[in-house]
Design a protein around this motif. Sequence first.
Motif, mmCIF file in Angstrom:
data_model
loop_
_atom_site.group_PDB
_atom_site.id
_atom_site.type_symbol
_atom_site.label_atom_id
_atom_site.label_comp_id
_atom_site.label_asym_id
_atom_site.label_seq_id
_atom_site.Cartn_x
_atom_site.Cartn_y
_atom_site.Cartn_z
ATOM 1 N N GLY A 69 48.397 37.329 41.690
ATOM 2 C CA GLY A 69 48.917 36.269 42.624
ATOM 3 C C GLY A 69 47.963 35.872 43.673
ATOM 4 O O GLY A 69 48.342 35.132 44.435
ATOM 5 N N LEU A 70 46.715 36.503 43.507
ATOM 6 C CA LEU A 70 45.725 36.256 44.765
ATOM 7 C C LEU A 70 45.253 34.777 44.551
ATOM 8 O O LEU A 70 44.735 34.327 43.484
ATOM 9 N N ARG A 71 45.070 33.889 45.552
ATOM 10 C CA ARG A 71 44.429 32.517 45.696
ATOM 11 C C ARG A 71 43.345 32.621 46.661
ATOM 12 O O ARG A 71 43.677 33.181 47.620
ATOM 13 N N ALA A 72 42.050 32.120 46.299
ATOM 14 C CA ALA A 72 41.112 32.051 47.549
ATOM 15 C C ALA A 72 40.479 30.627 47.396
ATOM 16 O O ALA A 72 40.146 30.226 46.258
ATOM 17 N N GLY A 73 39.709 30.191 48.540
ATOM 18 C CA GLY A 73 39.262 29.201 48.597
ATOM 19 C C GLY A 73 39.993 27.562 48.376
ATOM 20 O O GLY A 73 41.064 27.859 48.483
ATOM 21 N N SER A 74 39.160 26.576 48.687
ATOM 22 C CA SER A 74 39.765 25.635 48.764
ATOM 23 C C SER A 74 38.804 24.612 47.932
ATOM 24 O O SER A 74 37.931 24.306 47.974
ATOM 25 N N PRO A 75 39.279 23.988 46.670
ATOM 26 C CA PRO A 75 40.701 24.114 45.939
ATOM 27 C C PRO A 75 40.947 25.686 45.709
ATOM 28 O O PRO A 75 39.800 26.398 45.332
ATOM 29 N N ALA A 76 42.096 26.173 45.654
ATOM 30 C CA ALA A 76 42.312 27.589 45.308
ATOM 31 C C ALA A 76 41.966 27.968 44.099
ATOM 32 O O ALA A 76 42.174 27.376 42.987
ATOM 33 N N VAL A 77 41.385 29.159 43.757
ATOM 34 C CA VAL A 77 40.689 29.567 42.469
ATOM 35 C C VAL A 77 41.593 31.082 42.199
ATOM 36 O O VAL A 77 42.087 31.626 43.265
ATOM 37 N N ALA A 78 42.143 31.003 41.316
ATOM 38 C CA ALA A 78 43.213 32.110 40.633
ATOM 39 C C ALA A 78 42.138 33.231 40.465
ATOM 40 O O ALA A 78 41.170 33.323 39.761
ATOM 41 N N VAL A 79 42.757 34.532 40.833
ATOM 42 C CA VAL A 79 42.146 35.707 40.194
ATOM 43 C C VAL A 79 43.183 36.157 39.142
ATOM 44 O O VAL A 79 44.321 36.296 39.234
ATOM 45 N N ARG A 80 42.160 36.857 38.031
ATOM 46 C CA ARG A 80 43.013 37.378 36.947
ATOM 47 C C ARG A 80 42.493 38.791 36.837
ATOM 48 O O ARG A 80 41.353 38.909 36.539
ATOM 49 N N THR A 81 43.358 39.715 36.341
ATOM 50 C CA THR A 81 43.023 40.959 36.219
ATOM 51 C C THR A 81 42.513 41.263 34.572
ATOM 52 O O THR A 81 43.224 40.440 33.714
ATOM 53 N N VAL A 82 41.726 42.023 34.287
ATOM 54 C CA VAL A 82 40.953 42.149 33.126
ATOM 55 C C VAL A 82 41.558 43.327 32.461
ATOM 56 O O VAL A 82 41.754 43.540 31.408
ATOM 57 N N GLY A 83 41.547 44.334 33.065
ATOM 58 C CA GLY A 83 41.901 45.903 32.463
ATOM 59 C C GLY A 83 41.842 46.686 33.693
ATOM 60 O O GLY A 83 41.406 46.584 34.922
ATOM 61 N N THR A 84 42.235 48.083 33.416
ATOM 62 C CA THR A 84 42.260 49.350 34.025
ATOM 63 C C THR A 84 41.556 50.290 33.624
ATOM 64 O O THR A 84 41.698 50.772 32.288
ATOM 65 N N SER A 85 40.972 51.311 34.340
ATOM 66 C CA SER A 85 40.215 52.263 33.785
ATOM 67 C C SER A 85 40.314 53.691 34.818
ATOM 68 O O SER A 85 40.815 53.351 35.884
ATOM 69 N N GLY A 86 40.514 54.814 34.427
ATOM 70 C CA GLY A 86 40.353 56.215 35.130
ATOM 71 C C GLY A 86 39.011 56.486 35.786
ATOM 72 O O GLY A 86 39.098 57.115 36.653
ATOM 73 N N THR A 87 37.968 55.990 35.059
ATOM 74 C CA THR A 87 36.615 56.360 35.876
ATOM 75 C C THR A 87 35.824 55.162 36.230
ATOM 76 O O THR A 87 35.968 53.955 35.578
ATOM 77 N N ILE A 88 35.026 54.847 37.240
ATOM 78 C CA ILE A 88 34.147 53.906 37.665
ATOM 79 C C ILE A 88 33.118 53.840 36.366
ATOM 80 O O ILE A 88 33.037 52.574 36.232
ATOM 81 N N ARG A 89 32.834 54.704 35.913
ATOM 82 C CA ARG A 89 31.566 54.734 34.932
ATOM 83 C C ARG A 89 32.231 53.767 33.740
ATOM 84 O O ARG A 89 31.528 53.009 33.175
ATOM 85 N N ARG A 90 33.193 54.161 33.361
ATOM 86 C CA ARG A 90 33.805 53.516 32.045
ATOM 87 C C ARG A 90 34.269 52.079 32.556
ATOM 88 O O ARG A 90 34.104 51.101 31.478
#
Length: 99
Positions: A69-90
């Motif tokens: 739901g995050l919007r940033a900048g002008s004009p607004a740019v949408a943020v989209r999640t790509v995925g989730t992981s349990g470790t920063i390395r992966r």
Amino acid sequence: MEKPKRRDRYVAFEFSEPRLRREVAAAFHAAVANWPTVERPKLVLLEAGRGLVRCGHREKDDVVRLLNGLRAGSPAVAVRTVGTSGTIRRARMRYFSKP
């Protein structure tokens, strides 16, 4: 009774305009400013139109909703999640590797 241990999750996200890194970071920090300090997600990595947020396993769904739901900048740019992981390395291997 003992409090359950926090298991970190790393949520990868992307946005279409890499020049708006600072605006995306500022919008994220403003959105999570009122979260309790213990549960507050942290922006771990932000580079070239992609980013990584660390959060607890119980807050993951809320963080994904917040990022989508995050919007940033002008004009607004949408943020989209790509995925989730349990470790920063992966997470770095999966979502930040060069094609």
